[in-house]
Scaffold this motif. Structure first.
Motif, PDB file in Angstrom:
ATOM      1  N   ASP B  11       0.844  -1.202   0.000  1.00  0.00           N
ATOM      2  CA  ASP B  11       0.000   0.000   0.000  1.00  0.00           C
ATOM      3  C   ASP B  11       0.877   1.249   0.000  1.00  0.00           C
ATOM      4  O   ASP B  11       0.483   2.293   0.502  1.00  0.00           O
ATOM      5  CB  ASP B  11      -0.955  -0.003   1.207  1.00  0.00           C
ATOM      6  N   PHE B  12       2.064   1.133  -0.597  1.00  0.00           N
ATOM      7  CA  PHE B  12       3.044   2.224  -0.548  1.00  0.00           C
ATOM      8  C   PHE B  12       2.766   3.322  -1.571  1.00  0.00           C
ATOM      9  O   PHE B  12       3.379   4.385  -1.510  1.00  0.00           O
ATOM     10  CB  PHE B  12       4.452   1.681  -0.799  1.00  0.00           C
ATOM     11  N   GLY B  13       1.891   3.062  -2.531  1.00  0.00           N
ATOM     12  CA  GLY B  13       1.684   4.040  -3.591  1.00  0.00           C
ATOM     13  C   GLY B  13       2.855   4.050  -4.554  1.00  0.00           C
ATOM     14  O   GLY B  13       3.902   3.448  -4.294  1.00  0.00           O
ATOM     15  N   LEU B  14       2.654   4.742  -5.670  1.00  0.00           N
ATOM     16  CA  LEU B  14       3.685   4.786  -6.708  1.00  0.00           C
ATOM     17  C   LEU B  14       4.389   6.131  -6.751  1.00  0.00           C
ATOM     18  O   LEU B  14       5.223   6.365  -7.603  1.00  0.00           O
ATOM     19  CB  LEU B  14       3.058   4.489  -8.073  1.00  0.00           C
ATOM     20  N   PHE B  18       9.205   4.447  -1.432  1.00  0.00           N
ATOM     21  CA  PHE B  18       9.063   3.154  -0.765  1.00  0.00           C
ATOM     22  C   PHE B  18       9.255   1.980  -1.724  1.00  0.00           C
ATOM     23  O   PHE B  18      10.050   1.081  -1.483  1.00  0.00           O
ATOM     24  CB  PHE B  18       7.689   3.058  -0.097  1.00  0.00           C
ATOM     25  N   HIS B  40       0.550  -1.509  -5.959  1.00  0.00           N
ATOM     26  CA  HIS B  40       1.025  -0.728  -4.821  1.00  0.00           C
ATOM     27  C   HIS B  40      -0.018   0.302  -4.426  1.00  0.00           C
ATOM     28  O   HIS B  40       0.258   1.213  -3.667  1.00  0.00           O
ATOM     29  CB  HIS B  40       2.365  -0.077  -5.160  1.00  0.00           C
TER      30      HIS B  40
END
Lengths: 267, 267, 267
Positions: B11-14, B18, B40
């Motif tokens: 769930d870090f996002g793009l 991360f 992500h």
């Protein structure tokens, strides 16, 4: 290395033809290149955040990685393209400060301004220098063309003139350096500035101010703390962060990149 | 396998440092690893949806794939890191239920809690266990280090205590399990529960209720149906779905993950 | 080629199990395939924009690249799946116009409708033909199965009946073909239609109308111009674009894909 990693960072977004065009050009030159995305969702034209992002992760990449970074509001304006070598890596990007934090974090750096046009896709003016000039440089570098082939060393490349954290009459003055996707507020104050806990299970006494709000809690990890209550912690980049349990500290505090932070400790 | 696939879900996002940090750590250990993104963009801290997402696609990956899943609100809290082997795959993730649906869908599973710190990037506390602990595990596993090297078998790993669909006095009681990006509402009721069509070109008679609304249409594919009218269909995961032609059934119905579904059929 | 590039474009989004399912199926068939994302953030069901996007970048990919494009509101409806060869590439996608612009831009094209079901994951009806039918085709093609194995040549595949730019009584009539993520408005008028500058440093005289607004400035790159003032430039795709310095021309003008553009020049 025969199959070098080429790591890409842009503000091109993922919904457009820009990023696949870069990758296509690189793979056409070197089908063995291993492409890794850093991010293409940098806020448009936000060079300080992009510079921070690159600096936050480049050191974990394998030696020999080629970084291609394109956040470039001045595309087509004649600003220079840089090829910079450090002790472990090569960086390619526009001469606008984007590479500055990564270069400053490296012990050695040899920075060149690209003047040799024969490696470009076209020697004509172009609105898409990422595709037509910088991606080919990455491809040729990955094939073993040495950086000194592309242009002369320069000293006057653009730096980011970001303020630095400092100590003033017992207070530490810092800044919001970055806000991550969870809303964690990352400062430019080294985590080593946090006072040691006076006793096990008792957090250190401190007071951190930003935007007229004060944070006095200090936790050792994100899952601690009551919801919506901002707290200070030592973050994963070795910097002081402000977080909220399963929430956004940036929203709670109204904090933005560049805001001044004042940290007072008992120590 | 010399060049194993490592599939990443977080769930870090793009938009942040991360995900590239994870990839950089893995490639530094094993330059031959083939990295594939699952997603992500899992909603922050939404373990049930992430567990569903992983379970919905893992079985299509090649045998030997290593899955690294990090949705981890408890990072730094001391919750365990799991390395789980099934008959075809290895899974790495926090012990918070994230891997549960995939493990339960596998015939065999040997689950270990990681205790060996020498494979981590650092043996100190860290706010970024994905980068400092779990990514290195993926790298070492891909190099052939056997799972039993990392820690002992455990039985008491966290399960998701999700309700199961069941039959009660002729009705099938189920739940909204997932809402996909088109707004299709995926339930936990097997598509085999749909009655067979009584005749070719005549849809089966049924009534499905969710949030006080009732759906009685049944179509065999998305392009059927009038716009904005929700209908039931047998989805690609073998589960009953509610869809709207070129629209969002979730919005039309106000449905959310966890909502109760009641299905009545003539059969 | 032993390790062909397979380039993927879908409207599946990056938050779901759709894209990793495609990749998993391909890698299960051919572990050596090199997967490259074009975009998965195409607006749902927007075939003209997706067709433009593919056409804008496909020519930069290495010869032998296999393009798998899935924007498919008619999934499950029985519309055909195409496998199309051009002089350099192979394209796979639904027969709904998605491939049309790329095929029309290629000198040669041999288009087949897939009839051979034995290459599919399942010969039953499916709501997810991307995973169950088209991804396997990409995998098998990458392993060297020739296109004529999959079905017969067809001539009646779907074209996009987009209007073309034309000259009428001294005016050039064109259209908004695409709006990129920066808000640049890309037209279907070739940049060669721009008059040459009468003198160095003096921009050519022109007037471009869209949505009742008129743009008379012409710049040679994005960083020029005052903020918020739209201007015309020759874009990176060889087409006339309207841009705003570090802003969105589409927002300033209210322009949308399909809008009529009228260009008047002194030339």
């Amino acid at each position: 290395m025969s199959r070098p990693v080429i790591a890409l960072m842009t503000d091109f977004g993922l919904e457009d033809f820009f990023v696949p065009s870069l990758k296509a050009v690189i793979l056409s030159l070197n089908p063995e290149a291993r492409l890794v995305d850093i991010s293409h969702s940098v806020r448009s034209f936000d060079i300080p955040s992009a510079s921070f992002l690159l600096q936050a992760c480049f050191r974990f990449f394998p030696a020999g990685t080629i970084f291609l970074a394109v956040v470039d509001p001045g595309v087509g304006s004649g600003r220079r393209i840089l090829v910079a070598e450090t002790e472990r890596y090569v960086f390619i990007g526009p001469d606008n400060g984007l590479l500055a934090m990564s270069l400053e974090a490296s012990a050695e750096r040899r920075v060149r301004a690209v003047t040799k046009k024969s490696y470009f896709l076209t020697d004509r003016a172009t609105m898409f220098e990422g595709r037509d000039r910088m991606a080919p440089l990455a491809g040729w570098l990955s094939l073993g063309v040495p950086p000194d082939e592309f242009g002369p060393l320069v000293e006057d490349y653009v730096s980011l003139t970001l303020p630095k954290s400092c100590v003033r009459s017992g207070e530490i003055i810092g800044h919001v350096a970055y806000i991550d996707k969870f809303g964690n507020v990352i400062t430019d104050i080294p985590a080593a500035r946090l006072p040691a806990s006076p006793a096990r299970r008792k957090p250190p006494a401190l007071s951190l101010s930003v935007r007229g709000k004060t944070v006095t809690s200090c936790r050792s990890f994100y899952a601690r703390g009551s919801r919506r209550e901002p707290f200070v912690l030592a973050g994963s980049l070795g910097l002081i962060e402000i977080a909220v349990r399963e929430g956004s500290a940036a929203s709670e505090l109204g904090a933005e990149v560049g805001d001044v932070i004042v940290l007072r400790t008992d120590g």
